[in-house]
Design an enzyme around this catalytic site. Sequence first.
Site, PDB file in Angstrom:
ATOM      1  N   THR A 215       1.055  -1.325   0.103  1.00  0.00           N
ATOM      2  CA  THR A 215       0.437  -0.455  -0.446  1.00  0.00           C
ATOM      3  C   THR A 215       0.839   1.223  -0.091  1.00  0.00           C
ATOM      4  O   THR A 215       1.957   1.132   0.516  1.00  0.00           O
ATOM      5  CB  THR A 215      -1.190  -0.266   0.848  1.00  0.00           C
TER       6      THR A 215
ATOM      7  N   GLU B 265      -5.564  -3.878  -0.153  1.00  0.00           N
ATOM      8  CA  GLU B 265      -6.043  -5.175   1.126  1.00  0.00           C
ATOM      9  C   GLU B 265      -7.409  -5.476   0.094  1.00  0.00           C
ATOM     10  O   GLU B 265      -7.413  -7.186   0.676  1.00  0.00           O
ATOM     11  CB  GLU B 265      -6.107  -4.251   2.006  1.00  0.00           C
TER      12      GLU B 265
ATOM     13  N   LYS C 101     -15.105  16.392  11.415  1.00  0.00           N
ATOM     14  CA  LYS C 101     -15.992  16.017  12.504  1.00  0.00           C
ATOM     15  C   LYS C 101     -16.108  17.319  13.652  1.00  0.00           C
ATOM     16  O   LYS C 101     -15.563  18.586  14.018  1.00  0.00           O
ATOM     17  CB  LYS C 101     -15.119  15.968  14.175  1.00  0.00           C
TER      18      LYS C 101
ATOM     19  N   TRP D  65     -20.267  14.511  11.572  1.00  0.00           N
ATOM     20  CA  TRP D  65     -19.426  13.703  10.485  1.00  0.00           C
ATOM     21  C   TRP D  65     -19.985  14.805   9.254  1.00  0.00           C
ATOM     22  O   TRP D  65     -21.193  14.918   8.655  1.00  0.00           O
ATOM     23  CB  TRP D  65     -19.652  12.431   9.852  1.00  0.00           C
TER      24      TRP D  65
HETATM   25  P1  ADP Z   1      -3.631   3.600  -0.429  1.00  0.00           P
HETATM   26  O1  ADP Z   1      -2.154   2.823  -0.424  1.00  0.00           O
HETATM   27  O2  ADP Z   1      -3.471   4.749  -1.624  1.00  0.00           O
HETATM   28  O3  ADP Z   1      -4.729   3.847   0.419  1.00  0.00           O
HETATM   29  P2  ADP Z   1      -4.973   1.517  -2.293  1.00  0.00           P
HETATM   30  O4  ADP Z   1      -5.129   1.603  -3.732  1.00  0.00           O
HETATM   31  O5  ADP Z   1      -4.685   0.123  -1.789  1.00  0.00           O
HETATM   32  O6  ADP Z   1      -3.898   2.722  -1.941  1.00  0.00           O
HETATM   33  O7  ADP Z   1      -6.136   2.623  -2.036  1.00  0.00           O
HETATM   34  C1  ADP Z   1      -7.908   2.283  -1.226  1.00  0.00           C
HETATM   35  C2  ADP Z   1      -8.542   3.327  -0.708  1.00  0.00           C
HETATM   36  O8  ADP Z   1      -8.457   4.046  -1.982  1.00  0.00           O
HETATM   37  C3  ADP Z   1      -9.942   3.032  -0.400  1.00  0.00           C
HETATM   38  O9  ADP Z   1      -9.615   2.859   1.060  1.00  0.00           O
HETATM   39  C4  ADP Z   1     -10.243   4.723  -0.377  1.00  0.00           C
HETATM   40  O10 ADP Z   1     -10.184   5.255   0.264  1.00  0.00           O
HETATM   41  C5  ADP Z   1     -10.248   5.207  -1.685  1.00  0.00           C
HETATM   42  N1  ADP Z   1     -11.120   5.208  -2.955  1.00  0.00           N
HETATM   43  C6  ADP Z   1     -10.900   3.599  -3.696  1.00  0.00           C
HETATM   44  N2  ADP Z   1     -11.497   3.774  -5.512  1.00  0.00           N
HETATM   45  C7  ADP Z   1     -12.594   4.646  -4.061  1.00  0.00           C
HETATM   46  C8  ADP Z   1     -13.704   5.351  -4.500  1.00  0.00           C
HETATM   47  N3  ADP Z   1     -14.324   4.470  -6.068  1.00  0.00           N
HETATM   48  N4  ADP Z   1     -14.751   6.004  -4.266  1.00  0.00           N
HETATM   49  C9  ADP Z   1     -14.024   6.483  -3.157  1.00  0.00           C
HETATM   50  N5  ADP Z   1     -12.276   6.391  -2.401  1.00  0.00           N
HETATM   51  C10 ADP Z   1     -12.301   5.384  -3.574  1.00  0.00           C
END
Ligand code: ADP
Length: 547
Positions: free
Chosen positions: A189, A334, A443, A448
């Site tokens: 990640t 993940e 917040k 929220w």
């Molecule tokens: P990073 O390592 O930056 O977290 P990831 O590709 O694993 O990379 O990122 C996952 C995160 O990206 C998700 O937990 C969410 O917050 C965001 N995400 C993915 N797809 C979407 C979506 N369609 N809309 C909003 N947020 C998204």
Amino acid sequence: MLGLMQDHPLMISSIIRHAARHHASAEIVSKTTEGALHRTTYAATEARARRLARVLQGLGIRPEDRVATLAWNGYRHLELYYAVSGMQAICHTLNPRLAPADLAYIINHAGDALLFADTTFAPLVQAIAPEIRKTVRAVVFLCGPDSMPDIALPEGMDLLCYETLMDAADENFAWPVFDERAAASLCYTSGTTGNPKGVLYSHRSTVLHAMAINQADVFAMRARDRVLPVVPMFHVNAWGIPYAAPMAGSTLIMPGRHLDGASLTALMNGERATISAGVPTIWMGLLMHLRASGERLPHMQRFVIGGSACPRMLFEAFQSEFGVRIDHAWGMTETSPLGTYNTLKSTNAGLEGEALLRLQEKQGRALFGVDMRIVNDAGEEQPWDGEHTGHLEVRGPWVASAYFDGQGAEAFSADGWFATGDVASIDPDGYMEITDRSKDVIKSGGEWISSIQLENIAVSHPDVAEAAIIAATHPKWDERPLLLVVAKPDREIDKADILRIYDGKVARWWVPDDVVVVDALPHTATGKLQKRALRETWRNHLLQQAG
Ligand code: ADP
């Protein structure tokens, strides 16, 4: 009593074997780093992957060894995907957009034995080589002998040429069959929340995920489709497309390194691509190019957009101006990555206009195989009424059960749920909508406010190129939304006019307290806004304003 059915472990090699046998002549078209288009087939790719497995054996690679890649989307990267995992080693895709120090950290943490790199990354490889020499024995450049970069590596680290090694090898390799739960690939990640953490996919999770993402209400790639993954193969395995496309026999069109609007338009039209997938920033670039050039996308049917929230204007623009449907998807490293996908149900199939857009803005319904729930701070499940929000948790056979070396254990609950770090609502039809990252939520007086929703509205203003909402400290309400905007070229930002765009769209108390115009916004290596950095700079803005 056990069923009397054949027991075939789910192997990644079975995907490329299937494609080679049943879709032998289906093409893989790659834009190479040199610029020319390269064409091959699934049959040839399977044979080359066997040859590559022999090369890897010759370089001393054994089951469970990690083999790193630093490469764009292209046919050689695809050969690595199949050869490395297929021979029971672990394919570790590296994100070249990471800072060199982070890359070195990840390579050492993973213990990568070999590094396969595109020639464009020669300077980067040279820069990190001294930091990774304890683990990486050799760097193999993905090119022929004539294109080999002239760089010096530390003593003990070999500099090798991919095609020279391939020429010297044979194809006498039989794909081994082993425990389907064995590790197949590794992806870190991007570390927006601390040190990068490794997610270790298995053969079983990869094959199941590839089958699931190609259901009719998900990617729905067919043998006659021509699929162009813009999402890089170093970003969660290009969302599984390099596995799901060969399963279906779809043509794969690999864009290489040029992901700007003009290059993508030329490739999409030249190769008659029907489906493409990528993050919102890519489609913003494409849209600007299409509008400026007057070009169209006559063959394109669908874009899959995920990785960040897809702004409403992208749905509007592509669907009404260009006739390209947009499917919104959500996932994370993940979760392999696909968790939810937004397509219509019979109950909402007739939606049009505003109501349809409002539905499409949601991140979609859970795929079969993924279960999800939203919980409050006390861990109590929240109702699916589209109103209540909570921490999004997921579980399923392609969701991580732990990180590579046991860090980050707090995200995995004892009863088998993974805490995504996202905040979401779920409506009665099961459509999930991300309202924030848990750490980005604002917040205000105990309530929220969704930063994502406010950002989406801000970018619909004609003068705004990009927007970020952060939680700024407030003397009375603890936190209030602060809007940071980048102006479009040749546009002036009028703060009051920007704020008027919220009228009637959100509750009065959601409207940002101030607008700050900035030249640019910082992004992570996966193209997401770097909110932590923004908060560090602007957190006290409202306090300072208040005097
Ligand atoms: P990073 O390592 O930056 O977290 P990831 O590709 O694993 O990379 O990122 C996952 C995160 O990206 C998700 O937990 C969410 O917050 C965001 N995400 C993915 N797809 C979407 C979506 N369609 N809309 C909003 N947020 C998204």
